[in-house]
Design a protein around this motif. Structure first.
Motif, PDB file in Angstrom:
ATOM      1  N   UNK A 139      67.811 -45.149  -2.434  1.00 35.38           N
ATOM      2  CA  UNK A 139      66.413 -44.727  -2.522  1.00 35.38           C
ATOM      3  C   UNK A 139      66.281 -43.234  -2.237  1.00 35.38           C
ATOM      4  N   UNK A 140      67.008 -42.767  -1.237  1.00 35.25           N
ATOM      5  CA  UNK A 140      66.948 -41.341  -0.897  1.00 35.25           C
ATOM      6  C   UNK A 140      67.525 -40.466  -2.013  1.00 35.25           C
ATOM      7  N   UNK A 141      68.654 -40.911  -2.581  1.00 36.32           N
ATOM      8  CA  UNK A 141      69.272 -40.147  -3.667  1.00 36.32           C
ATOM      9  C   UNK A 141      68.328 -40.078  -4.865  1.00 36.32           C
ATOM     10  N   UNK A 142      67.717 -41.208  -5.209  1.00 39.64           N
ATOM     11  CA  UNK A 142      66.779 -41.226  -6.332  1.00 39.64           C
ATOM     12  C   UNK A 142      65.594 -40.308  -6.059  1.00 39.64           C
ATOM     13  N   UNK A 143      65.086 -40.366  -4.829  1.00 40.71           N
ATOM     14  CA  UNK A 143      63.973 -39.491  -4.463  1.00 40.71           C
ATOM     15  C   UNK A 143      64.387 -38.023  -4.543  1.00 40.71           C
ATOM     16  N   UNK A 144      65.607 -37.753  -4.083  1.00 44.51           N
ATOM     17  CA  UNK A 144      66.099 -36.379  -4.139  1.00 44.51           C
ATOM     18  C   UNK A 144      66.202 -35.869  -5.561  1.00 44.51           C
ATOM     19  N   UNK A 145      66.755 -36.684  -6.444  1.00 44.01           N
ATOM     20  CA  UNK A 145      66.883 -36.275  -7.849  1.00 44.01           C
ATOM     21  C   UNK A 145      65.508 -36.088  -8.499  1.00 44.01           C
ATOM     22  N   UNK A 146      64.601 -37.010  -8.191  1.00 47.94           N
ATOM     23  CA  UNK A 146      63.250 -36.911  -8.764  1.00 47.94           C
ATOM     24  C   UNK A 146      62.561 -35.634  -8.319  1.00 47.94           C
ATOM     25  N   UNK A 147      62.676 -35.347  -7.010  1.00 51.95           N
ATOM     26  CA  UNK A 147      62.043 -34.133  -6.499  1.00 51.95           C
ATOM     27  C   UNK A 147      62.706 -32.887  -7.074  1.00 51.95           C
TER      28      UNK A 147
END
Length: 647
Positions: A139-147
């Protein structure tokens, strides 16, 4: 003496026996000691065997305990290592939630890399107890990529102008703007990370389909399209002339400015792409970014092509200009970016095909227009189609570069076949070398010009024979056409191209002169006599002096004196008939509409043909009315003066 020796020997024997006894005693002790040692060794061996029997299993267990201890330590180490991401998750989450702007891009990217590494290690462990942590890390990695993608989008949008006026850069000869270096560096860092993740998860994916590439293409393609839309509109609007019948003039359409803007914008965009994306992505991303602009460009060219086809005789030159401009644009972009050539070729193909087919179509149009003529001027005046056709050829010279390319692709005489002139299926744009105006291109175009002139004159002659019928007026009509053609060649750049092809006009000039001379033959018939005179009276009247011979050599009175009354009447009638026909010829000559060169040419031909005959006839027979002028209307000087009025 003997007793003494014996005593000594006995004493020695006793001593030897005593030593033996000692040795025997020591040997016995040694034997006893050996037996004791043997007994001890036996007991020791039995004890060692017992020890081995006991120590062997104990050593194996010890080794097992050592392996178990090592395994336990490894598990503890692995658990500790696996616990670290979970323990540091909160720290990384804090960085991720701050976003790349607040956390700092390098720090933010490093955090995502650590999260990815931890996620990879935990997935490799495949421990059920870590599944929740794995989900949280994902979840954190996905959020990081999205941001990161959102940050790329925001930065690029902020740096992309909402509107740009290409004319400002074109008129001032300024390079089109590119993104600043610091922004390019940030965008490049973001792309390198996201593109790397994309390639790992999609090894066969297209470069332009990565999340960052999609964002870039969306934003920058809109920017390019909005910058070019007004120029596209201007290109179609400037094609519509106030006077639809006016011939298109080079540079009056907006397509040249449109192409300049495209080149400047696309080259600037390529520079941006090279600073953001990796080498293998440059071409695909540029093509995708420019695609919407190229689609609009293709639509514009199709609209212009429809306009050209509807006004082919006046606007075919626009097709030639477009071919040159877009071919040059394609070559420049290929040289500077290595891309877009095939896309531009596909857009240009309809116009290029029209340009090729126009050469045959224009010839056919000339023939159709001539064949549709229902009447011709009875005074021999030239028809507008002559000057219009030559004006078309003159204008073509202004577009000789693209026309030369088209001529070469058609081949010498290729315009004679409507099928071949429509072009093939290839979309390829010729290389830059094919636009060099070499001897071949010039010669082929010169051949096209002479074919056009020949078709024009043949068509006019055919209509003249049908509609005018009388040879003199036909001669005037054709001669006028020849002179106009020749004049328009000499006063334009056609002169250099057609200087070695004057024979085609000379043939038609002679034909026109021959037709006009027919009336001179009719007039001259009255000056031929078949009267036989005697040679008495010092006349030598049977002679036929030339016009250069004066009256001193011919005695008209003597000649007439030798004639019968009937012959004299015949001479009078001939003079009268000649006067009437000559005056009629002069009147008709003055009544014809002739170009100045034609009038002079025909007047000279008439004088050359008739004056010598008249002078001879006058020398012989002018005394027929004894100077009263009743029959002999013109003396030689007056006759010559008449011709001067005809020039």
């Amino acid at each position: 003496m003997a007793v003494g020796v014996t005593s000594v020997r006995q004493a020695a024997d006793e001593e030897a026996r005593a030593e033996v006894d000692v040795l025997n005693s020591r040997l016995e002790k040694t034997t006893q000691l050996t037996k004791k040692i043997q007994a001890c060794l036996g007991r020791l061996e039995a004890t060692g065997k017992s020890v081995r029997d006991v120590a062997g299993p104990l050593s194996g267990e010890t080794k097992k305990l050592q392996v178990l201890g090592s395994n336990i330590e490894a598990v503890l180490t692995a658990i500790e290592r696996l616990r670290q991401p979970a323990d540091s998750k909160n720290d990384e989450e804090q960085i991720i939630r701050m976003g790349p702007d607040k956390a700092g891009l390098p720090n933010y990217l490093a955090s995502i890399k650590r999260l990815n590494k931890a996620l990879s290690d935990m997935k490799a462990s495949n421990l059920r107890s870590t599944q929740q942590t794995v989900a949280e890390l994902q979840r954190l990695v996905k959020l990081g990529n999205t941001q990161l993608e959102n940050s790329f989008d925001k930065l690029l949008r902020n740096e992309t102008p909402r509107a740009l006026e290409p004319l400002h850069f074109i008129t001032k000869n300024k390079p089109f703007p590119v993104l600043t270096q610091d922004k390019l560096a940030r965008l490049g860092l973001m792309n390198s990370f996201v593109a790397g993740v994309y390639r790992q998860s999609n090894p066969a994916g297209a470069p332009q389909d990565s999340p960052i590439a999609k964002i870039y293409i969306e934003i920058r393609s809109q920017y390019l399209s909005s910058a070019l839309v007004n120029l596209a509109t201007a290109s179609t609007s400037t094609a519509k002339k106030k006077n639809p019948d006016a011939i298109y003039r080079a540079g009056t359409n907006g397509i040249g400015t449109y192409a300049q803007a495209m080149e400047g914008l696309f080259v600037a965009e390529y520079e941006n792409i090279c600073n953001i994306f990796t080498r293998e992505d440059w071409g695909p991303v540029l093509e995708a970014t420019c695609q919407s602009s190229l689609v609009e460009f293709g639509r514009t060219l199709r609209e212009l092509n429809s306009h050209i086809k509807a006004h082919l005789t006046t606007d075919c030159y626009l097709a030639y200009e477009i071919v040159e401009i877009i071919s040059q644009l394609s070559n420049n972009l290929e040289r500077r970016t290595g891309e877009l050539k095939s896309s531009l070729a596909a857009s240009l193909k309809p116009v290029r095909d029209t340009a090729k087919s126009s050469l045959a179509e224009l010839l056919e149009d000339t023939k159709r227009r001539i064949n549709s003529l229902q009447s011709l001027p009875l005074d021999g005046a030239p028809m507008p189609i002559v000057s219009e056709t030559m004006q078309r050829l003159q204008t073509m010279v202004d577009f000789l570069r693209p026309i030369s390319s088209i001529m070469v692709s058609l081949g010498d005489g290729g315009w004679k076949s409507a099928v071949s002139s429509r072009g093939g299926a290839s979309d390829a744009i010729p290389s830059l070398a094919s636009f060099d105006i070499g001897a071949d291109g010039k010669e082929i175009f010169a051949h096209y010009c002479t074919d056009t002139i020949e078709a024009l004159m043949m068509g006019l002659e055919a209509r003249a024979r049908l509609l005018l019928q009388k040879k003199p007026v036909m001669g005037v009509f054709l001669a006028n056409s020849v002179v106009i053609i020749e004049r328009m060649i000499q006063t334009s750049e056609l002169a250099g191209l057609l200087q070695n092809r004057a024979g085609v006009l000379e043939t038609w000039r002679k034909k026109a002169a021959s037709l006009y001379a027919d009336t001179c033959k009719d007039v001259s018939m009255h000056l031929f006599d078949v009267i036989h005179t005697s040679r008495s009276g010092g006349g030598g009247g049977g002679g036929r002096p030339t016009s250069g011979q004066g009256g001193a050599m011919v005695d008209s009175a003597s000649i007439l004196k030798s004639l019968s009354s009937k012959d004299k009447e015949s001479i009078k009638n001939k003079f009268a008939a000649f006067n009437a026909s000559f005056d009629d010829m002069v009147l008709r000559h003055k009544g014809y509409t002739m170009e100045r060169e034609v009038r002079q040419m025909f007047a000279k031909d008439m004088q050359t043909m008739i004056e010598p005959l008249y002078n001879r006839f006058w020398d012989r027979y002018h005394e027929v009315d004894k100077g009263k002028g009743k029959y002999v209307k013109y003396d030689k000087s007056a006759f010559a003066a008449v011709f001067q009025t005809l020039y």
